[in-house]
Design an enzyme around this catalytic site. Structure first.
Site, PDB file in Angstrom:
ATOM      1  N   ASP A 128     -12.934  24.814 -41.836  1.00  0.00           N
ATOM      2  CA  ASP A 128     -13.030  23.374 -41.907  1.00  0.00           C
ATOM      3  C   ASP A 128     -13.222  23.013 -43.386  1.00  0.00           C
ATOM      4  O   ASP A 128     -13.373  23.880 -44.243  1.00  0.00           O
ATOM      5  CB  ASP A 128     -14.182  22.868 -41.016  1.00  0.00           C
ATOM      6  CG  ASP A 128     -14.012  21.408 -40.652  1.00  0.00           C
ATOM      7  OD1 ASP A 128     -14.565  20.983 -39.627  1.00  0.00           O
ATOM      8  OD2 ASP A 128     -13.294  20.686 -41.385  1.00  0.00           O
TER       9      ASP A 128
HETATM   10  C1  GLC Z   1     -13.209  17.289 -41.296  1.00  0.00           C
HETATM   11  C2  GLC Z   1     -13.388  17.672 -39.836  1.00  0.00           C
HETATM   12  C3  GLC Z   1     -12.206  18.386 -39.263  1.00  0.00           C
HETATM   13  C4  GLC Z   1     -10.933  17.862 -39.905  1.00  0.00           C
HETATM   14  C5  GLC Z   1     -10.955  18.295 -41.358  1.00  0.00           C
HETATM   15  C6  GLC Z   1      -9.728  17.785 -42.130  1.00  0.00           C
HETATM   16  O1  GLC Z   1     -14.417  17.464 -41.973  1.00  0.00           O
HETATM   17  O2  GLC Z   1     -14.560  18.407 -39.475  1.00  0.00           O
HETATM   18  O3  GLC Z   1     -12.231  18.175 -37.835  1.00  0.00           O
HETATM   19  O4  GLC Z   1      -9.785  18.387 -39.253  1.00  0.00           O
HETATM   20  O5  GLC Z   1     -12.137  17.891 -42.018  1.00  0.00           O
HETATM   21  O6  GLC Z   1      -9.771  16.391 -42.215  1.00  0.00           O
END
Ligand code: GLC
Length: 736
Positions: free
Chosen positions: A273
């Protein structure tokens, strides 16, 4: 133009030594890997956000994937640099959070779950893929599969609720929809199952927080939806921010190697993430970003979203012998395999001129409207106030009546409020509408216009009050300690109630709110989880009876936030509640203390929820009868055939979601008091009865028991077929 570019690319690929588009993917991966330098391999493991100018990074061959770049012309320009100006011409993989639609916005995933309609959810995901891939997005960070039992957590909005079976069905449907039948098709979008794992169990419902999940609970509750989505072909997976019992998921090799790769055989790609690798420093699990990078790669991560640690430290770590070249080749192989499977080497460009016309088509909007309508849950309908058949002039009031941005919900990066049909706009086409906003937005504490709304209601045949949450009040990092309606919304409902006219409340929110006091001040309540672009048209169809409500609660609805966590598939304590406990108001003064006959309940709010999982009314009524099993005893290799009759006993047609639950009465470890194992939507005309059946292989009763083996344990079971998790009488059977 697009075909010419593709032809040039194909020719260029043909010129590559050793491989052609007709070669097997694995051969192409191995051949390309053999020609890559360490630096070029590390670049593939690096994902950057395209909110800044990416041309230099792409030309320098330092990035393998870009997220948050959605302009097709810009995507083509960056892709051309990667394919034509770098040594090996490896295309970029463009990703985006396409969570419940790209341009045409569907209900938030919790609303999609409330439809209990996997086929419709799959169609919605397919539409999202068609719209997003037309702009060059070939990877979405969806479906989110985190089991959520705590509505204080803002991200319950993004998942499919509290039940592993429903979550699994919805997750697999989204994977099928996004990816279609052929990942190399230009309108296929790689799915990304997230957040692996246990993210929804954050203590206190506070986002990113610690979780304490045993391996047995992980395997019995939190992992099954991920397994189902991966079995459905999910191409990628995202690690979660949280730690489980002290181990951050991004550095957890038990999750990422032992379970994901060795047990499940996953050959897709694992991405972190956003900076979740770097955040292991804050967790206190890594000394610094270099250490975090070492831990992430060695735990099984393939691609780094925005920590910058992979590009900064992997070469040094390899030189120091702290990361093996073998690990790098494995990770880069997973990335290249995905790019080959997507057809990016053979077809890297998008036809920018066709991007806009792929969006907001009548078919897409119609599907979004149907999804919004099916997602609506009728919680109360006293005196059959709904549908509003006899009303000509209605009051429309409340902050969500005409809030085109708010009704789209969370995670709508590319949704456009200009395309939203609000309830006010839709109802004006069906009724003579008196509109009094009364509140400017959901948090508005003003009481200045409440009396105006009451007065206006008095001059109408009925009042419809639209309340709920602004979009930003749910979603990532938006937890709440109180689940009551914000601002003066409850006061508005109570004030309109004083008009003496029929009052209908429509809620549009990102989570189950504690609305018991509001139910007392209205005749009917329709609950929607942010319904998306076509929410207004759906509401109008529902309020007029064109469509009957059929949604069911995908999460338990509570009386008070203090009841959290409360979920239907809980274990029993040794003193299960009886429902007749003496509550606060009835306890006599100086009551004597006793430890006999006690159970686990709240003195103030009792035990049970406001509405159970799987609950929802219709404009008609349904009766289940003649529930019977094919036999009474089953071997573990057999299938239970459950037959039942369902009758529409009302005077309107309607759709019921029939649900099948089981209970394993005695296990080597305690088992939930109920578990959803099947459901189906059944449409019946007034008076119509149908003979129906479910088939449930006994093998699906397996669980991870005392010895941590996955098996069906012999013994007594109960089985229910009903319209929600709290109804129906059980039938019994035995597994031998
Ligand atoms: C965010 C979220 C994740 C998302 C990623 C890209 O912090 O936790 O679900 O896909 O970053 O935006």
């Amino acid at each position: 133009m697009k075909n010419l570019l593709s032809a040039i690319c194909a020719a260029a690929t043909l010129l590559l030594p050793g491989c052609t588009p007709k070669d097997p993917v694995e051969a192409r991966v191995d051949e390309l890997l053999s020609r890559m330098t360490l630096s070029e391999k590390i670049a593939q493991m690096n994902q950057l956000s395209g909110r800044t100018d990416m041309r230099e990074a792409v030309a320098g061959g330092t990035v393998g994937s870009i997220l948050n770049c959605v302009d097709p012309a810009e995507i083509n320009e960056l892709q051309r640099i990667a394919v034509e100006q770098t040594r090996l011409g490896i295309p970029i993989l463009f990703g985006r959070d396409v969570i419940h639609g790209f341009r045409t916005i569907f209900p938030i995933p919790l609303g999609l779950a409330a439809t209990f309609d996997p086929a419709l959810v799959e169609q919605g995901a397919r539409i999202a893929a068609v719209e997003a891939t037309a702009s060059g997005i070939r990877w979405t960070f969806s479906p989110m599969l985190d089991i959520a039992r705590d509505p204080r957590w803002g991200r319950v909005a993004e998942g499919s609720g509290e039940d592993p079976y429903l979550d699994a069905q919805m997750g697999a449907a989204m994977v099928r929809g996004y990816q279609g039948g052929d990942l190399s098709s230009p309108d296929a979008m790689a799915a990304c199952v997230k957040h692996f794992a246990g993210y929804g169990a954050a203590e206190g419902g506070r986002d990113y927080n610690s979780t304490m999940i045993s391996e047995r609970s992980l395997r019995n509750t939190y992992l099954p939806p991920f397994k189902a989505a991966i079995d459905a072909g999910a191409a990628t997976l995202m690690t979660s921010f949280n730690e489980i019992d002290g181990i951050p998921s991004t550095g957890n090799s038990f999750l990422l190697r032992d379970i994901l790769r060795d047990e499940w055989g996953f050959d897709g790609m694992v991405v972190t993430d956003w900076n979740s690798s770097g955040e292991m420093v804050a967790h206190g699990f890594a000394a610094d970003l270099k250490d975090a990078t070492r831990i992430s790669v060695n735990a099984g991560v393939d691609m780094d979203m925005m920590s910058h640690g992979f590009s900064a430290y992997i070469e040094e770590l390899v030189r120091e012998g702290k990361i093996s070249v073998k690990s790098i080749d494995k990770a880069v192989g997973n990335i290249l395999r995905l790019k080959f499977r997507l057809g990016l080497f053979d077809n890297p460009y998008v036809d920018a001129s066709a991007a806009a016309q792929a969006c907001y088509t009548p078919e897409h909007l119609q599907a979004a409207k149907l999804a919004a309508a099916e997602s609506a849950i009728l919680l109360q309908n006293h005196g059959e106030v709904l549908p509003l058949e006899n009303a000509r002039r209605i009051l429309v009031t409340g902050p969500m009546a005409d809030a085109p941005y708010e009704q789209l919900g969370t995670w709508i990066f590319d949704g456009e409020e200009e395309h939203t049909v609000t309830p006010l706009a839709a109802l004006r086409k069906r009724f003579e509408v008196v509109y009094v906003p009364a509140l400017a937005y959901s948090r508005d504490n003003s009481t200045a216009h409440l009396a105006e709304a009451r007065a206006a209601a008095a001059g109408c045949d009925a009042a419809v009050v639209f309340v709920g949450e602004e979009s930003i009040l749910s979603g990532e990092a938006h937890s709440l300690s109180s689940l009551d309606l914000q601002g003066s919304q409850s006061q508005l409902i109570a004030e309109v109630r004083r008009s003496g006219k029929p009052v209908v409340v429509v809620v549009m929110a990102g989570r189950p709110l504690t609305i018991e006091r509001d139910l007392a001040n209205c005749d009917a309540m329709l609950y929607m989880f942010h319904p998306g672009t076509m929410g207004g048209e759906a509401v109008a169809d529902l309020l007029t009876g064109c469509i009957a409500p059929s949604g069911k609660t995908p999460m338990t609805f509570l009386r008070e936030a203090g009841q959290v966590p409360y979920y239907y598939n809980h274990n029993n304590s040794g003193r299960p509640c009886k429902g007749n406990e003496t509550l606060l108001a009835d306890i006599p003064l100086k009551a004597g203390q006793t430890s006999l006959g006690n159970t686990g309940f709240y003195l103030d709010s009792g035990y049970g929820p406001l509405f159970p999982f799987g609950y929802g009314l219709s404009y008609t009524t349904f009766v289940y009868s003649n529930i019977r099993l094919s036999k009474q005893r089953y071997g573990t290799d057999e299938t239970i055939v459950v037959e039942y009759d369902l009758q529409n006993t009302g005077h309107r047609s309607g759709t019921e979601v029939a649900q099948l639950y089981i209970r394993d009465m005695v296990g080597s470890t305690v088992r939930p008091v109920k578990e959803l194992k099947r459901f189906e939507r059944v449409s019946l005309d007034a008076g119509q009865s149908r003979h129906l059946r479910f088939e449930l292989p006994v093998s699906e009763l397996a669980f991870w028991g005392m010895d941590m083996q996955y098996r069906v344990e012999p013994g007594a079971f109960r089985l229910w077929v009903a319209g929600d998790s709290a109804s129906g009488e059980p039938v019994e059977f035995e597994v031998l």
